[in-house]
Design an enzyme around this catalytic site. Sequence first.
Site, PDB file in Angstrom:
ATOM      1  CD1 TRP A  68     -39.129-130.799 101.739  1.00 48.78           C
ATOM      2  CD2 TRP A  68     -39.493-128.722 103.004  1.00 48.78           C
ATOM      3  NE1 TRP A  68     -39.119-129.592 101.162  1.00 48.78           N
ATOM      4  CE2 TRP A  68     -39.081-128.409 101.925  1.00 48.78           C
ATOM      5  CE3 TRP A  68     -39.496-128.096 103.950  1.00 48.78           C
ATOM      6  CZ2 TRP A  68     -39.353-127.283 101.227  1.00 48.78           C
ATOM      7  CZ3 TRP A  68     -39.648-126.470 103.606  1.00 48.78           C
ATOM      8  CH2 TRP A  68     -39.274-126.072 102.267  1.00 48.78           C
ATOM      9  CG  HIS A 128     -46.259-128.199 109.605  1.00 48.34           C
ATOM     10  ND1 HIS A 128     -46.505-129.127 109.376  1.00 48.34           N
ATOM     11  CD2 HIS A 128     -45.961-127.622 110.783  1.00 48.34           C
ATOM     12  CE1 HIS A 128     -45.905-129.931 110.357  1.00 48.34           C
ATOM     13  NE2 HIS A 128     -45.746-128.941 111.395  1.00 48.34           N
ATOM     14  CG  ASP A 136     -45.582-138.197 107.957  1.00 45.18           C
ATOM     15  OD1 ASP A 136     -45.542-137.396 108.788  1.00 45.18           O
ATOM     16  OD2 ASP A 136     -45.022-139.434 108.185  1.00 45.18           O
ATOM     17  N   GLY A 192     -42.010-131.823 108.608  1.00 40.11           N
ATOM     18  CA  GLY A 192     -41.082-131.596 109.846  1.00 40.11           C
ATOM     19  C   GLY A 192     -39.464-132.162 109.151  1.00 40.11           C
ATOM     20  CG  LEU A 238     -53.103-148.061 107.863  1.00 49.52           C
ATOM     21  CD1 LEU A 238     -54.134-148.988 108.356  1.00 49.52           C
ATOM     22  CD2 LEU A 238     -53.256-147.166 106.309  1.00 49.52           C
ATOM     23  CB  SER A 239     -50.439-142.465 111.368  1.00 55.75           C
ATOM     24  OG  SER A 239     -49.060-142.888 111.160  1.00 55.75           O
ATOM     25  CG  LEU A 285     -61.345-132.966  93.991  1.00 55.96           C
ATOM     26  CD1 LEU A 285     -61.412-134.307  93.918  1.00 55.96           C
ATOM     27  CD2 LEU A 285     -60.223-132.107  94.014  1.00 55.96           C
TER      28      LEU A 285
HETATM   29  C1  IPE Z   1     -49.754-138.921 110.340  1.00 52.59           C
HETATM   30  O1  IPE Z   1     -48.564-138.306 110.534  1.00 52.59           O
HETATM   31  C2  IPE Z   1     -50.923-137.153 110.657  1.00 52.59           C
HETATM   32  C3  IPE Z   1     -51.042-136.462 109.589  1.00 52.59           C
HETATM   33  C4  IPE Z   1     -50.433-136.549 108.318  1.00 52.59           C
HETATM   34  C5  IPE Z   1     -51.891-135.507 109.926  1.00 52.59           C
HETATM   35  P1  IPE Z   1     -47.924-138.347 112.003  1.00 52.59           P
HETATM   36  O2  IPE Z   1     -46.376-137.982 111.545  1.00 52.59           O
HETATM   37  O3  IPE Z   1     -48.540-137.446 113.093  1.00 52.59           O
HETATM   38  O4  IPE Z   1     -47.829-139.918 112.075  1.00 52.59           O
HETATM   39  P2  IPE Z   1     -46.801-140.639 112.840  1.00 52.59           P
HETATM   40  O5  IPE Z   1     -46.532-140.163 114.290  1.00 52.59           O
HETATM   41  O6  IPE Z   1     -45.368-140.791 112.227  1.00 52.59           O
HETATM   42  O7  IPE Z   1     -47.457-142.267 112.943  1.00 52.59           O
HETATM   43  C1  IPE Z   2     -47.089-134.038 108.433  1.00 45.37           C
HETATM   44  O1  IPE Z   2     -45.718-133.697 108.604  1.00 45.37           O
HETATM   45  C2  IPE Z   2     -47.891-133.054 109.085  1.00 45.37           C
HETATM   46  C3  IPE Z   2     -48.575-133.226 110.173  1.00 45.37           C
HETATM   47  C4  IPE Z   2     -48.844-134.350 110.894  1.00 45.37           C
HETATM   48  C5  IPE Z   2     -49.588-132.218 110.512  1.00 45.37           C
HETATM   49  P1  IPE Z   2     -44.854-134.064 109.902  1.00 45.37           P
HETATM   50  O2  IPE Z   2     -45.129-132.849 110.843  1.00 45.37           O
HETATM   51  O3  IPE Z   2     -45.691-135.293 110.862  1.00 45.37           O
HETATM   52  O4  IPE Z   2     -43.398-134.281 109.553  1.00 45.37           O
HETATM   53  P2  IPE Z   2     -42.519-135.119 110.244  1.00 45.37           P
HETATM   54  O5  IPE Z   2     -43.054-136.696 109.917  1.00 45.37           O
HETATM   55  O6  IPE Z   2     -42.246-135.059 111.466  1.00 45.37           O
HETATM   56  O7  IPE Z   2     -41.197-134.967 109.262  1.00 45.37           O
HETATM   57 MG    MG Z   3     -44.956-137.178 110.714  1.00 49.86          MG
END
Ligand code: IPE
Ligand code: IPE
Ligand code: MG
Length: 237
Positions: free
Chosen positions: A22, A34, A17, A20, A192-193, A128
């Site tokens: 970053w 990404h 996570d 975005g 945990l999302s 792995l």
């Molecule tokens: C969890 O991250 C999903 C992945 C890392 C693929 P999210 O950014 O989607 O989760 P929330 O919205 O912060 O809970």
């Molecule tokens: C995790 O980073 C990647 C995915 C969920 C696909 P995010 O895109 O959620 O990045 P933030 O949480 O908005 O910073």
């Molecule tokens: Mg996120």
Amino acid sequence: MPTTASPVPRHVAVIMDGNGRWAKERGLPRREGHRAGADSVREVLEGCTELKVEFLTLYAFSSENWKRPKAEVKALMVLLERFLKDKTPELIEKNVRLQAIGRLNDLPAAAVNQLHRSIEATADNSGLTLILALSYGGREEIIDGVKSVLRNVQEGHLDPAMLDPDVFGKHLYTRYYPDPDLLIRTSGEMRLSNFLLWQVSYAEIYVTKKYWPDFRKADLREAVADYGKRQRRFGAV
Ligand code: IPE
Ligand code: IPE
Ligand code: MG
């Protein structure tokens, strides 16, 4: 008295996570975050191989991530397809076996076709096991598991009285893998999302403030070292 070596988790699961944020901090579009995250995947793969971790599950796209703007979803799917295409030779060379969990048929055809090609190409590798969670949701997985149980009961293959956590576990996407020992989440979020809800019952949780694109092998080693100091009691004394 000789001290025992720190135990290495057999299965590490990662909620990658913060891509975005970053990117935003650098004035870049989210997709650049990404893209940068792909380097962290390579680092963690190498790190897990060196540490002799057996299974690595990466949460790459959740059931809920479909709610994101179309352009971002598209960018993620193109990145996934390209990542798989570019990295498969490297996965073969490093003896990594690729697997995937989630509602894979919801992915665009180009991505799912490449995914199946990469899985096939790495099927005989014995190092792995890398499990990508794609269009994955823990609740959806449990629902799919319940449907599978009901089907088996209806067809007379399963006696409902025999249902217990081990039996139910055989109806989940993760039936071939042990439960994660260590769950890592980057970017500081304490949730945990919808990731592996059933399987992380007794996982040790490690949260780092670092955004996923900044996560390096040294960070993985730190998480594993921290895990090595934990006392896992599983409810006993
Ligand atoms: C969890 O991250 C999903 C992945 C890392 C693929 P999210 O950014 O989607 O989760 P929330 O919205 O912060 O809970
Ligand atoms: C995790 O980073 C990647 C995915 C969920 C696909 P995010 O895109 O959620 O990045 P933030 O949480 O908005 O910073
Ligand atoms: Mg996120």
